[in-house]
Design a protein around this motif. Structure first.
Motif, mmCIF file in Angstrom:
data_model
loop_
_atom_site.group_PDB
_atom_site.id
_atom_site.type_symbol
_atom_site.label_atom_id
_atom_site.label_comp_id
_atom_site.label_asym_id
_atom_site.label_seq_id
_atom_site.Cartn_x
_atom_site.Cartn_y
_atom_site.Cartn_z
ATOM 1 N N MET A 1 -30.468 29.466 -5.211
ATOM 2 C CA MET A 1 -29.682 28.979 -6.215
ATOM 3 C C MET A 1 -29.849 30.065 -7.290
ATOM 4 O O MET A 1 -30.861 29.800 -8.019
ATOM 5 C CB MET A 1 -29.569 27.361 -6.463
ATOM 6 N N ALA A 2 -28.896 30.528 -7.695
ATOM 7 C CA ALA A 2 -28.999 31.474 -8.946
ATOM 8 C C ALA A 2 -28.878 30.650 -10.280
ATOM 9 O O ALA A 2 -28.249 29.719 -10.539
ATOM 10 C CB ALA A 2 -27.589 32.453 -9.120
ATOM 11 N N LYS A 3 -29.989 30.936 -10.992
ATOM 12 C CA LYS A 3 -30.258 30.462 -12.480
ATOM 13 C C LYS A 3 -30.369 31.252 -13.489
ATOM 14 O O LYS A 3 -30.810 30.857 -14.304
ATOM 15 C CB LYS A 3 -31.291 29.487 -12.255
ATOM 16 N N LYS A 4 -30.119 32.558 -13.295
ATOM 17 C CA LYS A 4 -30.371 33.401 -14.053
ATOM 18 C C LYS A 4 -29.062 33.965 -14.842
ATOM 19 O O LYS A 4 -27.887 33.798 -14.107
ATOM 20 C CB LYS A 4 -31.104 34.808 -13.604
ATOM 21 N N LYS A 5 -29.115 34.355 -15.931
ATOM 22 C CA LYS A 5 -27.779 35.013 -16.462
ATOM 23 C C LYS A 5 -27.404 36.362 -15.675
ATOM 24 O O LYS A 5 -28.139 36.809 -15.235
ATOM 25 C CB LYS A 5 -27.890 35.418 -18.141
ATOM 26 N N GLN A 81 -23.190 28.965 -9.713
ATOM 27 C CA GLN A 81 -22.758 29.383 -8.193
ATOM 28 C C GLN A 81 -21.225 29.806 -8.289
ATOM 29 O O GLN A 81 -21.165 30.666 -7.476
ATOM 30 C CB GLN A 81 -22.729 27.961 -7.457
ATOM 31 N N VAL A 82 -20.679 29.404 -9.022
ATOM 32 C CA VAL A 82 -19.036 29.622 -9.257
ATOM 33 C C VAL A 82 -19.005 31.175 -9.525
ATOM 34 O O VAL A 82 -18.305 32.195 -9.131
ATOM 35 C CB VAL A 82 -18.342 28.749 -10.182
ATOM 36 N N HIS A 119 -13.814 31.245 -2.050
ATOM 37 C CA HIS A 119 -13.281 30.659 -3.547
ATOM 38 C C HIS A 119 -12.641 29.347 -3.188
ATOM 39 O O HIS A 119 -12.163 28.684 -4.181
ATOM 40 C CB HIS A 119 -12.288 31.447 -4.378
ATOM 41 N N ASN A 120 -12.537 28.715 -2.009
ATOM 42 C CA ASN A 120 -12.024 27.374 -1.531
ATOM 43 C C ASN A 120 -12.297 26.185 -2.364
ATOM 44 O O ASN A 120 -11.787 25.364 -2.882
ATOM 45 C CB ASN A 120 -12.279 27.003 -0.028
ATOM 46 N N ASN A 121 -13.660 26.340 -2.974
ATOM 47 C CA ASN A 121 -14.339 25.045 -3.555
ATOM 48 C C ASN A 121 -14.650 25.373 -4.794
ATOM 49 O O ASN A 121 -15.646 24.524 -5.519
ATOM 50 C CB ASN A 121 -15.342 24.573 -2.597
ATOM 51 N N VAL A 122 -13.887 26.192 -5.572
ATOM 52 C CA VAL A 122 -14.115 26.497 -6.926
ATOM 53 C C VAL A 122 -13.784 25.553 -7.889
ATOM 54 O O VAL A 122 -14.594 25.027 -8.736
ATOM 55 C CB VAL A 122 -13.404 27.774 -7.277
ATOM 56 N N VAL A 123 -12.794 24.498 -7.302
ATOM 57 C CA VAL A 123 -12.345 23.423 -8.263
ATOM 58 C C VAL A 123 -13.516 22.419 -8.203
ATOM 59 O O VAL A 123 -13.950 21.844 -9.336
ATOM 60 C CB VAL A 123 -11.194 23.062 -8.121
ATOM 61 N N PRO A 124 -13.731 21.712 -7.003
ATOM 62 C CA PRO A 124 -14.736 20.738 -7.161
ATOM 63 C C PRO A 124 -16.146 21.342 -7.738
ATOM 64 O O PRO A 124 -16.955 20.549 -8.275
ATOM 65 C CB PRO A 124 -14.874 20.636 -5.886
ATOM 66 N N MET A 125 -16.481 22.733 -7.399
ATOM 67 C CA MET A 125 -17.844 23.137 -7.942
ATOM 68 C C MET A 125 -17.932 23.214 -9.385
ATOM 69 O O MET A 125 -18.904 22.740 -10.085
ATOM 70 C CB MET A 125 -18.126 24.339 -7.424
ATOM 71 N N MET A 126 -16.611 23.585 -10.105
ATOM 72 C CA MET A 126 -16.534 23.619 -11.518
ATOM 73 C C MET A 126 -16.485 21.952 -11.968
ATOM 74 O O MET A 126 -17.184 21.932 -13.204
ATOM 75 C CB MET A 126 -15.247 24.312 -12.040
ATOM 76 N N ALA A 127 -15.950 21.268 -11.321
ATOM 77 C CA ALA A 127 -16.105 19.997 -11.755
ATOM 78 C C ALA A 127 -17.246 19.264 -11.734
ATOM 79 O O ALA A 127 -17.750 18.383 -12.487
ATOM 80 C CB ALA A 127 -15.139 18.966 -10.645
ATOM 81 N N LEU A 128 -18.250 19.696 -10.767
ATOM 82 C CA LEU A 128 -19.477 19.471 -10.809
ATOM 83 C C LEU A 128 -20.397 19.963 -11.983
ATOM 84 O O LEU A 128 -21.041 19.201 -12.538
ATOM 85 C CB LEU A 128 -20.323 19.786 -9.558
#
Length: 367
Positions: A1-5, A81-82, A119-128
């Motif tokens: 999982m990316a955690k860097k700028k 992630q998004v 990009h299907n799950n961008v909305v729930p991922m941003m909600a998370l």
């Protein structure tokens, strides 16, 4: 999982390319212009060339914004992630060569189909990501996070446009299109028919959850048609009727009285087609009305949990169930020049007015 700028995690050249493309001017299109892309191989080539040039600009702008969000939202794992999804799509588009012929165009179409799936799950991922921020900073009230609300409105509105451009281009390749359809657009869409289908879907969900559902009565001219995107209207009416059905069902669940029906009125004017959805579900307190269009207020469960994975994201519900239906429905209405208004009478019920511009010449709003 990316955690860097971004500047730490990718080569400097890519970061500078994102900055360069993010500063370019976006080009909005209208419903009428989208309809003109259909019908011939030449038009498909023009459509692909436009999408090839336009998408990197829009995506780069979102990457830059995702990097610079307030209150530490940019550093939440889900938001990173998004950002990486958007960055991967930018890289794919920029590395694709110039589109010169039919073969190039077909290969490009397959690539943008994959971008749309990514990009299907961008909305729930941003909600998370928002949920992670709220958990980290529980002292914040939704009114304190105006910048986050404004960003999410811009971000989701841009996402609607990106998905519309891709989806419209891909749908133009359908070898057996439905009558009067140009890609996603139905040139003679019946709002009454779409409202009926969406209402039945919402009632089915209510039946599954509560064991019963209020009736939905629909009124209007069955011959009224206008050019629009049926899937957009279906989603908006579904969300509104779903909320009304839940409110009515919960209000009358323990009552000996029959639950009153939800009423839908479809009216066609010279400028707008307006759909009014009325319920007797008890209404919303006046103090609560501003909150229904926010992304930070909902207490509904997100289908993605804190231990999300790419596999889990791929199978999660993409919109219903975590309180984003109403604000995103308003963005869908505004995308083609319409709007959504909610009026409520506490102690009685709620009226939702969905305004749809019937002329089809409104340019996309480009955040």
């Amino acid at each position: 999982m990316a955690k860097k700028k971004l500047s730490d995690s990718v080569v400097k050249e890519l970061a500078e390319e994102v900055k360069e493309w993010g500063s370019m001017k976006q080009t909005g299109v209208s419903l009428k212009q989208m309809m003109n892309f259909g019908g011939s191989s030449k038009n498909l080539l023009i459509s692909a060339q436009f999408v090839h040039k336009e998408l990197p600009i829009r995506i780069a702008r979102r990457v830059i914004e995702l990097e610079n969000l307030p209150y530490g939202l940019s550093t939440q794992n889900a938001v990173l992630q998004v950002r990486d999804w958007y960055l991967d799509s930018f890289r794919d588009l920029r590395s694709y060569p110039e589109i010169k012929d039919k073969n190039d165009e077909l290969k490009f179409t397959q690539m943008v189909k994959m971008i749309k799936v990514r990009h299907n799950n961008v909305v729930p991922m941003m909600a998370l990501g928002v949920k992670q921020l709220k958990k980290e900073r529980p002292q914040f009230d939704y009114k304190d996070l105006k910048e986050v609300h404004q960003f999410l409105d811009r971000f989701y509105l841009s996402r609607i446009g990106i998905r519309m451009l891709i989806g419209q281009h891909v749908a133009l390749h359908d070898p057996n299109p439905l009558p009067n359809c140009v890609g996603y657009i139905h040139t003679k869409m019946s709002p009454l028919e779409v409202a009926r289908d969406a209402s039945e879907d919402a009632r089915s969900m209510c039946l599954r959850e509560y064991g019963s559902a209020p009736a939905v009565n629909i009124y209007g001219d069955p011959n009224l048609t206008f050019p629009y995107v049926p899937s957009h209207l279906h989603m908006m009416v579904f969300e509104l009727v779903k909320n009304s059905a839940r409110a009515v069902q919960e209000r009358f669940m323990d009552s000996y009285d029959d639950a009153p029906p939800i009423r839908i009125i479809v009216a066609g004017g010279l400028e707008d087609v307006t759909i009014k959805i009325s319920d007797e579900g008890g209404g919303i307190p006046r103090s609560g009305l501003p909150k229904i269009f926010t992304y930070l207020y909902s207490t509904a469960e997100n289908p993605l949990d804190e231990d999300f994975t790419s596999t889990g994201a791929a199978t999660a519900c993409t919109m219903a169930g975590y309180g984003y239906g109403i604000p995103i429905s308003r963005l869908y209405a505004r995308y083609f020049g319409g709007d959504l208004q909610i009026l409520s009478m506490e102690g009685y019920g709620t009226d939702a007015f969905l305004h749809l511009l019937r002329l089809g010449d409104s340019q996309e709003p480009l955040p």
